[in-house]
Design a protein around this motif. Structure first.
Motif, mmCIF file in Angstrom:
data_model
loop_
_atom_site.group_PDB
_atom_site.id
_atom_site.type_symbol
_atom_site.label_atom_id
_atom_site.label_comp_id
_atom_site.label_asym_id
_atom_site.label_seq_id
_atom_site.Cartn_x
_atom_site.Cartn_y
_atom_site.Cartn_z
ATOM 1 N N TRP A 102 -14.871 19.965 -0.304
ATOM 2 C CA TRP A 102 -16.096 20.540 0.627
ATOM 3 C C TRP A 102 -16.701 21.477 -0.015
ATOM 4 O O TRP A 102 -15.837 22.076 -0.890
ATOM 5 N N ASP A 103 -17.672 21.716 -0.199
ATOM 6 C CA ASP A 103 -18.231 23.159 -1.135
ATOM 7 C C ASP A 103 -19.661 23.662 0.117
ATOM 8 O O ASP A 103 -20.548 22.935 0.163
ATOM 9 N N PRO A 104 -19.259 24.845 0.432
ATOM 10 C CA PRO A 104 -19.794 25.836 1.796
ATOM 11 C C PRO A 104 -21.349 26.155 0.791
ATOM 12 O O PRO A 104 -21.913 26.196 1.213
ATOM 13 N N ALA A 105 -21.268 25.722 -0.416
ATOM 14 C CA ALA A 105 -22.301 25.990 -1.265
ATOM 15 C C ALA A 105 -23.410 24.792 -1.575
ATOM 16 O O ALA A 105 -23.847 25.054 -2.786
ATOM 17 N N SER A 106 -23.560 23.879 -0.989
ATOM 18 C CA SER A 106 -24.241 22.469 -1.268
ATOM 19 C C SER A 106 -25.266 22.703 -1.142
ATOM 20 O O SER A 106 -26.365 22.914 -1.117
ATOM 21 N N GLU A 107 -25.950 21.368 -2.148
ATOM 22 C CA GLU A 107 -27.484 21.421 -2.506
ATOM 23 C C GLU A 107 -27.999 21.209 -0.681
ATOM 24 O O GLU A 107 -28.693 21.554 -0.423
ATOM 25 N N ALA A 108 -27.542 20.284 -0.424
ATOM 26 C CA ALA A 108 -27.060 20.241 1.138
ATOM 27 C C ALA A 108 -27.720 21.224 2.012
ATOM 28 O O ALA A 108 -28.593 21.222 2.786
ATOM 29 N N ILE A 109 -26.706 21.550 1.829
ATOM 30 C CA ILE A 109 -26.412 23.300 2.665
ATOM 31 C C ILE A 109 -27.751 23.642 2.742
ATOM 32 O O ILE A 109 -28.344 24.619 3.321
ATOM 33 N N ALA A 110 -28.275 24.338 1.296
ATOM 34 C CA ALA A 110 -29.200 24.996 0.733
ATOM 35 C C ALA A 110 -30.727 24.290 1.450
ATOM 36 O O ALA A 110 -31.883 25.128 1.424
ATOM 37 N N ARG A 111 -30.289 22.925 1.452
ATOM 38 C CA ARG A 111 -31.909 22.312 1.960
ATOM 39 C C ARG A 111 -32.265 22.686 3.699
ATOM 40 O O ARG A 111 -33.328 22.188 4.157
ATOM 41 N N PHE A 112 -30.705 22.301 4.391
ATOM 42 C CA PHE A 112 -30.643 21.788 5.636
ATOM 43 C C PHE A 112 -31.856 23.156 5.883
ATOM 44 O O PHE A 112 -31.450 24.238 5.380
ATOM 45 N N ALA A 113 -32.787 23.019 7.331
ATOM 46 C CA ALA A 113 -33.350 24.327 7.984
ATOM 47 C C ALA A 113 -33.085 24.198 9.291
ATOM 48 O O ALA A 113 -32.440 25.043 10.041
ATOM 49 N N ARG A 114 -32.627 22.931 10.225
ATOM 50 C CA ARG A 114 -32.645 22.319 11.719
ATOM 51 C C ARG A 114 -32.197 21.726 12.149
ATOM 52 O O ARG A 114 -32.725 19.776 10.633
#
Length: 267
Positions: A102-114
Protein backbone atom coordinates in the motif's frame (compact mmCIF):
# COMPACT_ATOMS: atom_id res chain seq x y z
CA UNK A 1 -25.77 16.56 6.09
CA UNK A 2 -28.23 13.94 4.83
CA UNK A 3 -27.58 10.22 5.20
CA UNK A 4 -26.94 10.01 1.45
CA UNK A 5 -24.44 12.89 1.56
CA UNK A 6 -22.65 11.12 4.42
CA UNK A 7 -22.56 7.94 2.32
CA UNK A 8 -21.01 9.85 -0.60
CA UNK A 9 -18.38 11.54 1.59
CA UNK A 10 -17.50 8.25 3.30
CA UNK A 11 -17.03 6.50 -0.04
CA UNK A 12 -14.74 9.23 -1.41
CA UNK A 13 -12.68 9.14 1.80
CA UNK A 14 -12.43 5.35 1.56
CA UNK A 15 -11.13 5.50 -2.01
CA UNK A 16 -8.07 7.57 -1.04
CA UNK A 17 -7.46 6.14 2.43
CA UNK A 18 -4.21 4.41 3.39
CA UNK A 19 -5.92 1.00 2.93
CA UNK A 20 -8.27 2.14 0.20
CA UNK A 21 -8.26 0.68 -3.32
CA UNK A 22 -6.26 3.52 -4.87
CA UNK A 23 -3.41 2.94 -2.42
CA UNK A 24 -2.90 -0.69 -3.47
CA UNK A 25 0.11 -0.69 -5.82
CA UNK A 26 0.92 -4.41 -5.88
CA UNK A 27 -0.75 -7.67 -4.88
CA UNK A 28 1.74 -10.46 -5.50
CA UNK A 29 1.16 -14.12 -4.82
CA UNK A 30 4.18 -15.59 -2.99
CA UNK A 31 4.42 -19.34 -3.59
CA UNK A 32 8.23 -19.56 -3.47
CA UNK A 33 11.12 -17.42 -2.20
CA UNK A 34 11.12 -14.18 -4.21
CA UNK A 35 11.39 -10.40 -4.08
CA UNK A 36 8.23 -8.29 -4.27
CA UNK A 37 8.09 -4.95 -6.08
CA UNK A 38 8.49 -2.19 -4.92
CA UNK A 39 9.56 -3.14 -1.38
CA UNK A 40 12.78 -4.60 0.07
CA UNK A 41 13.27 -8.07 1.50
CA UNK A 42 13.04 -11.66 0.33
CA UNK A 43 9.58 -13.17 0.76
CA UNK A 44 8.57 -16.82 1.13
CA UNK A 45 5.44 -18.83 1.98
CA UNK A 46 4.96 -19.98 5.58
CA UNK A 47 2.17 -21.53 7.67
CA UNK A 48 -0.19 -18.74 8.68
CA UNK A 49 1.27 -16.13 6.34
CA UNK A 50 4.65 -15.26 4.79
CA UNK A 51 8.20 -14.78 6.00
CA UNK A 52 10.37 -11.81 5.14
CA UNK A 53 14.17 -11.89 5.26
CA UNK A 54 15.85 -8.50 5.48
CA UNK A 55 18.61 -6.57 7.21
CA UNK A 56 18.22 -3.48 9.36
CA UNK A 57 19.47 -1.32 6.47
CA UNK A 58 16.41 -2.39 4.42
CA UNK A 59 14.13 -0.54 6.83
CA UNK A 60 11.50 -3.29 7.14
CA UNK A 61 9.49 -3.56 10.36
CA UNK A 62 6.88 -6.16 11.31
CA UNK A 63 4.37 -5.07 13.94
CA UNK A 64 6.75 -2.26 14.91
CA UNK A 65 9.84 -4.44 15.31
CA UNK A 66 12.74 -3.87 12.85
CA UNK A 67 13.65 -7.00 10.88
CA UNK A 68 17.26 -8.20 10.97
CA UNK A 69 17.05 -11.77 9.73
CA UNK A 70 13.79 -13.62 9.08
CA UNK A 71 10.39 -12.73 10.56
CA UNK A 72 6.89 -14.17 10.23
CA UNK A 73 4.20 -11.91 8.76
CA UNK A 74 0.84 -13.26 9.92
CA UNK A 75 -1.93 -13.22 7.33
CA UNK A 76 -5.37 -11.71 7.68
CA UNK A 77 -6.80 -15.09 8.69
CA UNK A 78 -4.77 -14.92 11.93
CA UNK A 79 -6.30 -13.76 15.21
CA UNK A 80 -3.95 -10.75 15.05
CA UNK A 81 -2.79 -10.08 11.46
CA UNK A 82 0.62 -8.47 11.01
CA UNK A 83 1.33 -5.00 9.69
CA UNK A 84 4.57 -4.40 7.77
CA UNK A 85 6.22 -1.00 7.40
CA UNK A 86 8.67 -0.07 4.65
CA UNK A 87 10.66 3.07 3.81
CA UNK A 88 8.93 6.03 2.11
CA UNK A 89 5.63 5.45 3.89
CA UNK A 90 4.76 2.17 2.17
CA UNK A 91 3.13 -0.63 4.15
CA UNK A 92 2.18 -4.25 3.61
CA UNK A 93 -0.42 -6.81 4.60
CA UNK A 94 -0.76 -10.51 3.81
CA UNK A 95 -3.93 -12.18 2.55
CA UNK A 96 -4.09 -15.85 1.51
CA UNK A 97 -0.42 -16.01 0.63
CA UNK A 98 -0.46 -12.70 -1.26
CA UNK A 99 1.58 -9.69 -0.17
CA UNK A 100 -0.36 -6.47 -0.66
CA UNK A 101 1.70 -3.30 -0.84
CA UNK A 102 0.00 0.00 0.00
CA UNK A 103 1.26 3.48 -0.93
CA UNK A 104 -0.72 6.41 0.54
CA UNK A 105 1.03 8.70 -1.96
CA UNK A 106 0.30 6.55 -5.03
CA UNK A 107 -0.09 8.04 -8.50
CA UNK A 108 -3.73 6.88 -8.55
CA UNK A 109 -4.50 8.81 -5.36
CA UNK A 110 -2.84 11.91 -6.81
CA UNK A 111 -4.97 11.63 -9.97
CA UNK A 112 -8.26 10.86 -8.24
CA UNK A 113 -10.87 13.61 -8.02
CA UNK A 114 -14.13 11.87 -7.17
CA UNK A 115 -16.43 8.96 -7.81
CA UNK A 116 -18.78 9.91 -10.65
CA UNK A 117 -22.38 9.16 -9.69
CA UNK A 118 -25.85 9.46 -11.06
CA UNK A 119 -28.01 12.09 -9.35
CA UNK A 120 -29.96 10.68 -6.44
CA UNK A 121 -33.61 9.98 -7.17
CA UNK A 122 -36.43 8.76 -4.92
CA UNK A 123 -37.64 6.83 -7.96
CA UNK A 124 -34.73 4.43 -7.49
CA UNK A 125 -35.85 3.42 -3.99
CA UNK A 126 -37.90 0.30 -4.65
CA UNK A 127 -39.21 -2.71 -2.79
CA UNK A 128 -38.56 -6.42 -3.06
CA UNK A 129 -39.38 -9.70 -1.37
CA UNK A 130 -36.57 -11.58 0.36
CA UNK A 131 -36.70 -15.37 0.75
CA UNK A 132 -33.89 -17.18 2.61
CA UNK A 133 -32.48 -20.41 1.21
CA UNK A 134 -32.10 -23.67 3.07
CA UNK A 135 -28.69 -25.04 4.01
CA UNK A 136 -28.29 -27.17 0.88
CA UNK A 137 -28.48 -24.13 -1.39
CA UNK A 138 -26.12 -21.99 0.64
CA UNK A 139 -22.86 -22.50 -1.29
CA UNK A 140 -21.48 -23.01 -4.75
CA UNK A 141 -23.43 -20.77 -7.12
CA UNK A 142 -21.57 -17.50 -6.53
CA UNK A 143 -17.79 -17.08 -6.42
CA UNK A 144 -15.70 -14.26 -4.98
CA UNK A 145 -12.77 -12.66 -6.81
CA UNK A 146 -10.42 -15.42 -5.59
CA UNK A 147 -12.71 -18.13 -6.99
CA UNK A 148 -13.98 -19.23 -3.57
CA UNK A 149 -17.68 -19.97 -3.07
CA UNK A 150 -19.68 -17.31 -1.28
CA UNK A 151 -22.50 -18.17 1.07
CA UNK A 152 -25.84 -17.64 -0.64
CA UNK A 153 -28.27 -16.22 1.90
CA UNK A 154 -31.41 -16.08 -0.22
CA UNK A 155 -33.17 -14.49 -3.17
CA UNK A 156 -34.80 -11.12 -3.67
CA UNK A 157 -37.64 -10.78 -6.17
CA UNK A 158 -38.20 -7.27 -7.44
CA UNK A 159 -39.43 -5.49 -10.57
CA UNK A 160 -38.12 -2.77 -12.86
CA UNK A 161 -41.21 -1.54 -14.65
CA UNK A 162 -42.56 -4.62 -16.41
CA UNK A 163 -39.37 -6.64 -15.87
CA UNK A 164 -39.37 -8.95 -12.84
CA UNK A 165 -36.08 -10.43 -11.62
CA UNK A 166 -35.11 -12.91 -8.91
CA UNK A 167 -31.70 -11.87 -7.61
CA UNK A 168 -29.20 -13.98 -5.70
CA UNK A 169 -28.19 -12.40 -2.37
CA UNK A 170 -24.97 -13.48 -0.64
CA UNK A 171 -24.12 -13.02 2.98
CA UNK A 172 -21.85 -10.05 3.61
CA UNK A 173 -19.67 -9.17 6.59
CA UNK A 174 -21.59 -7.49 9.44
CA UNK A 175 -21.72 -3.71 9.20
CA UNK A 176 -21.83 -1.68 12.42
CA UNK A 177 -23.01 -4.75 14.26
CA UNK A 178 -25.83 -5.63 11.87
CA UNK A 179 -26.06 -8.58 9.48
CA UNK A 180 -26.01 -7.58 5.81
CA UNK A 181 -26.81 -8.98 2.40
CA UNK A 182 -24.89 -8.20 -0.79
CA UNK A 183 -26.14 -8.15 -4.36
CA UNK A 184 -23.44 -8.42 -7.04
CA UNK A 185 -25.18 -7.06 -10.15
CA UNK A 186 -24.71 -5.95 -13.70
CA UNK A 187 -27.32 -3.99 -15.62
CA UNK A 188 -27.80 -2.50 -19.09
CA UNK A 189 -25.59 0.51 -18.26
CA UNK A 190 -22.59 -1.82 -17.78
CA UNK A 191 -22.45 -2.49 -21.52
CA UNK A 192 -22.31 1.15 -22.61
CA UNK A 193 -19.03 2.85 -23.70
CA UNK A 194 -17.09 4.41 -20.84
CA UNK A 195 -17.24 7.87 -22.42
CA UNK A 196 -21.06 7.73 -22.53
CA UNK A 197 -22.79 9.82 -19.86
CA UNK A 198 -24.93 6.84 -18.90
CA UNK A 199 -22.21 4.22 -18.54
CA UNK A 200 -21.14 2.35 -15.42
CA UNK A 201 -18.22 0.07 -14.62
CA UNK A 202 -18.39 -2.88 -16.99
CA UNK A 203 -17.87 -5.65 -14.40
CA UNK A 204 -20.83 -4.56 -12.30
CA UNK A 205 -21.62 -2.98 -8.96
CA UNK A 206 -22.59 -3.96 -5.39
CA UNK A 207 -25.71 -3.18 -3.38
CA UNK A 208 -25.77 -3.84 0.37
CA UNK A 209 -28.88 -4.05 2.52
CA UNK A 210 -29.86 -5.21 5.98
CA UNK A 211 -30.45 -8.95 6.34
CA UNK A 212 -33.93 -9.56 7.79
CA UNK A 213 -33.06 -13.24 8.40
CA UNK A 214 -36.60 -14.40 7.49
CA UNK A 215 -39.06 -14.01 4.64
CA UNK A 216 -39.71 -10.29 4.49
CA UNK A 217 -40.33 -7.26 2.32
CA UNK A 218 -37.10 -5.29 1.87
CA UNK A 219 -36.21 -1.80 0.64
CA UNK A 220 -33.76 -1.59 -2.27
CA UNK A 221 -32.13 1.84 -2.50
CA UNK A 222 -30.36 1.63 -5.85
CA UNK A 223 -28.88 5.08 -5.23
CA UNK A 224 -26.50 3.20 -2.89
CA UNK A 225 -25.01 1.00 -5.63
CA UNK A 226 -21.23 1.09 -5.16
CA UNK A 227 -18.24 0.19 -7.29
CA UNK A 228 -16.19 -2.90 -6.44
CA UNK A 229 -12.52 -2.38 -5.50
CA UNK A 230 -11.48 -3.67 -8.95
CA UNK A 231 -13.01 -0.52 -10.48
CA UNK A 232 -10.22 1.46 -8.84
CA UNK A 233 -7.14 -0.75 -9.27
CA UNK A 234 -5.97 -3.53 -11.58
CA UNK A 235 -4.47 -5.17 -8.47
CA UNK A 236 -7.93 -6.47 -7.53
CA UNK A 237 -9.79 -9.29 -9.25
CA UNK A 238 -13.48 -8.79 -9.95
CA UNK A 239 -16.21 -11.15 -8.76
CA UNK A 240 -18.50 -12.25 -11.59
CA UNK A 241 -22.18 -11.44 -11.12
CA UNK A 242 -24.29 -14.61 -11.22
CA UNK A 243 -26.48 -15.06 -14.26
CA UNK A 244 -29.65 -14.21 -12.32
CA UNK A 245 -28.11 -10.87 -11.30
CA UNK A 246 -27.52 -9.61 -14.85
CA UNK A 247 -30.43 -7.19 -14.97
CA UNK A 248 -31.62 -6.45 -18.54
CA UNK A 249 -32.67 -2.84 -17.85
CA UNK A 250 -30.53 0.27 -17.19
CA UNK A 251 -30.21 1.23 -13.52
CA UNK A 252 -29.30 4.91 -13.74
CA UNK A 253 -28.52 5.22 -10.04
CA UNK A 254 -25.49 4.89 -7.79
CA UNK A 255 -21.78 5.06 -8.56
CA UNK A 256 -20.49 5.01 -12.14
CA UNK A 257 -16.67 5.34 -12.35
CA UNK A 258 -13.71 6.77 -10.39
CA UNK A 259 -12.57 9.82 -12.35
CA UNK A 260 -9.77 12.41 -12.38
CA UNK A 261 -10.12 16.20 -12.32
CA UNK A 262 -10.92 16.23 -16.06
CA UNK A 263 -13.62 13.61 -15.67
CA UNK A 264 -11.54 10.87 -17.30
CA UNK A 265 -12.08 7.34 -15.99
CA UNK A 266 -9.03 6.23 -13.98
CA UNK A 267 -8.86 2.82 -15.65
Amino acid sequence: MSAFDEHVAERDRWAVSARGPLALVNAQRVDHAQPVWPVPGQWAPAPGGLTVTASTTDGVSVDGDPVDGTALVAGDEAVVPSMVSFPDGLSGTVSRGTLRVWDPASEAIARFARIARFDRSDGWVTSGRYTPVDGQEARGSVLDAAGDALEVAGHIETAFGGTTVRLVAVRSAPFRGSARLQLIVQDATSALPEDDSGSTYSMGRFLYLDDPGVDADVELDWNLLVLPPCAFSYQYACPIPPEDNRIPVPITAGERHPVDADGHVLH
